[in-house]
Design a protein around this motif. Structure first.
Motif, PDB file in Angstrom:
ATOM      1  N   GLU A 116      -6.598   1.640   2.316  1.00 41.72           N
ATOM      2  CA  GLU A 116      -6.691   0.832   1.108  1.00 41.72           C
ATOM      3  C   GLU A 116      -5.364   0.103   0.924  1.00 41.72           C
ATOM      4  O   GLU A 116      -4.293   0.687   1.082  1.00 41.72           O
ATOM      5  CB  GLU A 116      -6.976   1.708  -0.111  1.00 41.72           C
ATOM      6  N   PHE A 117      -5.442  -1.160   0.593  1.00 45.56           N
ATOM      7  CA  PHE A 117      -4.235  -1.944   0.374  1.00 45.56           C
ATOM      8  C   PHE A 117      -4.527  -3.074  -0.594  1.00 45.56           C
ATOM      9  O   PHE A 117      -5.683  -3.430  -0.841  1.00 45.56           O
ATOM     10  CB  PHE A 117      -3.689  -2.499   1.702  1.00 45.56           C
ATOM     11  N   ASP A 118      -3.453  -3.635  -1.140  1.00 49.45           N
ATOM     12  CA  ASP A 118      -3.551  -4.835  -1.957  1.00 49.45           C
ATOM     13  C   ASP A 118      -3.147  -6.023  -1.095  1.00 49.45           C
ATOM     14  O   ASP A 118      -2.296  -5.907  -0.201  1.00 49.45           O
ATOM     15  CB  ASP A 118      -2.652  -4.740  -3.187  1.00 49.45           C
ATOM     16  N   THR A 177       0.834  -1.199   0.000  1.00 51.90           N
ATOM     17  CA  THR A 177       0.000   0.000   0.000  1.00 51.90           C
ATOM     18  C   THR A 177       0.870   1.251   0.000  1.00 51.90           C
ATOM     19  O   THR A 177       2.004   1.229   0.494  1.00 51.90           O
ATOM     20  CB  THR A 177      -0.939   0.020   1.227  1.00 51.90           C
ATOM     21  N   GLY A 220       2.321   1.757   6.126  1.00 53.11           N
ATOM     22  CA  GLY A 220       2.418   1.696   4.679  1.00 53.11           C
ATOM     23  C   GLY A 220       3.684   0.994   4.225  1.00 53.11           C
ATOM     24  O   GLY A 220       4.717   1.036   4.900  1.00 53.11           O
ATOM     25  N   TRP A 222       2.781   0.095  -4.314  1.00 52.03           N
ATOM     26  CA  TRP A 222       1.831  -0.985  -4.599  1.00 52.03           C
ATOM     27  C   TRP A 222       2.528  -2.273  -5.017  1.00 52.03           C
ATOM     28  O   TRP A 222       1.889  -3.317  -5.117  1.00 52.03           O
ATOM     29  CB  TRP A 222       0.832  -0.532  -5.665  1.00 52.03           C
TER      30      TRP A 222
END
Length: 829
Positions: free
Chosen positions: A633-635, A577, A601, A605
């Protein structure tokens, strides 16, 4: 009424859970296992499974002092029936690693009796009798055959500490050897080659069959002959050197009964107390895919669900066709010997079809078996499969044309022909023998295989799922086992119960759609990758696979797991993220398993980090875990669970004159004058403690006796084995190794190979004591030398394979070394 609905919902949920009656556990115990002439257990080494006409056949190595090859059969990969000796020729004495390939009506067996070169035997039946077709061809041991989509054959066997490949011009003719490029730093054997999505894959084994560190790696490439590249971030994919099931290797790979899943079949040491060899037993574990990334859900020794059955199957084990099928267009249909269906009307170009009452989902895999008995005089005597059948105006057909030696496919939508397409089949094809047609439908894409060879890919819009069946035109044909599964391309992994300890791919959330398998706030897949529902999935170059992206607050996904044993587990989520802070939570059913887990963080990405939560209690059995995005928000790439615990304080000053509690591996170890001594020479290692240890600090005094090598501390050590017994490898362990040399401090990662992670120059004289401290906290490793307040090295292992649990230990390499005042304590320094 509400209570009744709740009861029905609970009952339905229970029906989803596999029961103990429908489960297996490794290793298998088979009837009529091989035994030495004196009665000692030999077992099922080098297991190979062939699937033919809906039945699995298992072949294993023959004990050295006996003749013959044994075979077992199964319809479900779980229960096996002994079928006797399928070969009895004297050349099969000590028949090692027999593999059987079906081609054009014949079964070909490749085996290396006593490891003394290969013979090819053949039979008209998978249960024999197999008779020799060649003399001794040499070519090492552990021969394996792969047939490519163009019908070309390739043979693989051992070379000089590597896997060799040879093109073949017939089932018994072999070309010159070349190197596949694959070796496991020593003796390498037991390869299996297969193709998936246009890419070649190979599994292979090393080094010595009786080493506890016998293990499996895999590689991939763009050629069946050479240039295979090991999956270094994953290998070994099967290993276990401690506990009840060790020495894992020599695998084969087979499709599960559901037509979609893949299983890896391998052996382990049987520990039967044989004074010469420990014997071997068969094991079976699930393989799952994420793009081109293959993962083994194992090795397991706890109860696992039996391989799933197809949604529909028919073996025609009855006297009449019955109400489960409908005749379309006429013809004369019947059942023969309760084993196949036939149609024998010829002399007309009318289509005769027999279709099932059962229908597939929109996406599916279907399998058909057929052979032609007679053909008429028309230019197109055809027989084969029908699928996606709604009525005579909407269906697909894949049929074989004996006269023109080809596969023909035809699709009709709303009464409009979509055209015929044709694909040649290998020269000399015998259409009077059994051939398999396989159809995979995903969206509008249809892939059609004949005898495992991918022959056509067609895009056909407007045709959904439907009935399956058989069809003829001017041909008398027999039809064998047929089945369909509402899974395709590995989608059965989504609802599979993943074993824990283990890793769950983020994209393998369960089926069911919005509100059941997931909750997603966007109406479509933003990334447009992998799955067609609303969850946002993208390809990650850094991870080499598909990941769930754009996770928003309140979104969640559900994952099925099978917990091996009740106890405390440590969980690790792999995230990326640009947000400064994100958080997530994992639920076990309705219970909050983790609470809110905060993460900083990662800085990008494609900058992936491992975020851990320790001390989670899970009960044995089947669970559904819900991964929820709480903030930011994150992957999301994967979720892993390992058994974990903090160590009890441990100290050893060796003043008692022994190293009780330690396990020595390579090297000449002794306790001298209250010090642990490793003599000069090659590698030496010794470990202590529990493989469940997570965060801890190790301290020890280390003295380099000579100046030529190194010595230091092992942390997070797992799967140790002696690399100098039955092998010649100094790196037989998975661990971080922090060590000193006269010129500096080093940190490496040992994973049956060695990788330097960090180093710092320093003048560290030999012949004097240096105090070392190594702290392992999460994925961070800090190394201190002499100054216990300022680390010489700090390293965060954000790789996809961090070592987060394991024993502590000591090691030296090419140097005599002394160790003293060793201690382990919980937590960071």
């Amino acid at each position: 009424m509400k209570k009744w609905k709740s009861f029905l919902a609970a009952a339905a949920a229970l029906l989803l859970l596999p029961s103990a009656a429908h489960a297996y556990s490794n290793p298998y115990s088979l009837a009529s296992s091989w035994k030495w002439a004196n009665g000692d257990f030999y077992g099922e080494g080098d297991p190979y499974i062939l699937k033919f006409n809906g039945v699995y056949y298992l072949y294993v190595s023959t004990v050295d002092d006996q003749i013959g090859v044994k075979v077992w059969s199964s319809t479900d990969l779980a229960s096996w029936t002994y079928r006797g000796l399928c070969a009895t020729d004297p050349v099969t004495k000590a028949a090692y690693a027999p593999e059987v390939v079906y081609w054009n009506g014949m079964f070909y067996m490749y085996t290396s009796p006593g490891g003394g070169g290969h013979y090819v035997l053949s039979s008209g039946s998978p249960v024999g009798p197999f008779t020799p077709q060649t003399g001794n061809l040499g070519m090492g041991i552990d021969g394996s055959v792969f047939i490519d989509d163009d019908g070309k054959w390739y043979f693989y066997s051992t070379g000089a500490d590597r896997i060799d490949s040879r093109p073949m011009t017939s089932p018994t003719a072999f070309g010159a050897a070349g190197s596949t490029g694959l070796s496991m730093a020593g003796w390498t054997e037991g390869s299996t080659t297969f193709k998936r999505n246009g890419k070649y894959f190979m599994t292979y084994t090393g080094n010595h069959v009786w080493s506890t560190a016998y293990r499996v790696d895999y590689a991939s490439g763009t050629s069946p002959l050479s240039g295979f590249v090991p999956a270094r971030s994953q290998n070994p994919i099967l290993i276990s050197t401690e506990g009840s099931n060790v020495g894992l290797g020599h695998n084969s790979i087979v499709k599960g009964p559901d037509l979609d899943s893949d299983y890896i079949v391998y052996h382990s040491h049987a520990s039967q107390g044989n004074s010469v060899y420990p014997g071997r037993k068969m094991n079976l574990d699930r393989i799952v895919w994420n793009g081109d990334r293959m993962s083994v859900l194992g090795p397991t020794t706890s109860s696992q669900p039996n391989p799933a059955a197809p949604s529909f199957e028919d073996r025609f084990a009855r006297t009449a066709i019955g109400s489960g099928w409908t005749n379309v267009g006429g013809g004369t249909w019947g059942i023969y010997n309760q084993e196949l269906m036939w149609q024998d009307t010829i002399g007309t170009t009318a289509w005769y079809r027999q279709v099932t009452a059962a229908s597939t989902a929109a996406d599916y895999t279907a399998e058909f078996h057929a052979k032609q008995m007679k053909m008429g005089t028309s230019s197109s005597p055809l027989y084969g499969a029908v699928f996606s059948y709604t009525d005579e105006n909407s269906y697909g057909t894949a049929v074989l044309n004996r006269r023109l030696n080809r596969l023909e496919t035809h699709f009709v939508i709303g009464g409009v022909s979509q055209g015929w397409e044709y694909s040649s089949l290998p020269a000399g094809y015998d259409y009077t023998k059994w051939h398999q047609i396989r159809v995979e439908k995903s969206g509008s894409a249809f892939a059609v295989y004949v005898d495992g060879m991918k022959k056509q890919s067609r895009t056909v819009n407007g045709l959904g799922g439907g009935k399956i069946g058989y069809a003829t035109q001017d041909a008398h044909a027999d039809f064998g086992y047929t089945a369909f599964s509402n899974d395709v391309g590995g989608s059965s992994a989504w609802n599979a119960y993943k074993p824990l300890p283990g890793t769950i791919e983020a994209v393998h959330y369960r089926k069911g759609g919005e509100g059941t398998g997931y909750h997603d706030l966007t109406p479509a897949n933003i990334g447009g990758s992998y799955r067609s529902d609303a969850v946002d999935i993208r390809s990650s170059a850094a991870e080499g696979k598909e990941v769930v992206g754009w996770n928003q607050t309140g979104e969640w996904m559900l994952y099925r797991v099978n917990v091996a044993e009740s106890g405390t587990y440590d969980m690790t989520a792999r995230l990326a993220t640009t947000f400064p802070n994100v958080s997530f939570r994992v639920w076990d059913g309705a219970a909050d398993l983790t609470g809110v887990v905060q993460a900083a963080g990662s800085g990008g990405w494609e900058n992936w980090v491992n975020v851990s939560k320790k001390g989670l209690y899970l009960t044995a059995g089947y669970h559904e875990l819900r991964f929820e995005t709480v903030q930011g928000e994150f992957d999301f790439s994967s979720l892993s669970f390992e058994r974990g615990q903090a160590p009890s304080p441990l100290a050893d000053d060796f003043n008692d004159g022994n190293d009780n509690g330690w396990t020595r591996y390579e090297g000449d170890w002794s306790v001298v004058s209250g010090e642990l001594s490793a003599a000069a020479g090659g590698p030496a290692k010794t470990v202590i403690g529990s493989g469940l240890w997570s965060d801890y600090t190790v301290e020890a005094d280390v003295k380099l006796v000579g100046t030529t090598g190194d010595a230091g501390v092992l942390v997070r050590a797992a799967n140790p084995s002696n690399g100098k017994v039955l092998a010649n490898n100094p790196d037989y362990i998975q661990a971080y190794y922090a060590f000193i040399k006269p010129d500096g401090v080093y940190l490496g990662k040992m994973n049956y190979g060695y990788q330097t992670l960090a180093s710092a120059p320093a003048a560290l004289a030999a012949g004097v004591w240096h105090r070392m401290k190594v702290s392992a906290e999460g994925n961070s490793i800090r190394v201190y030398v002499d100054d216990m307040n300022a680390p010489r090295l700090s390293y965060a292992d954000n790789s996809a394979l961090p070592f987060l649990h394991g024993k502590a230990g000591l090691r030296s390499m090419n140097n005599a070394a002394r160790f003293d005042n060793f201690s382990v304590y919980s937590g960071p320094s």
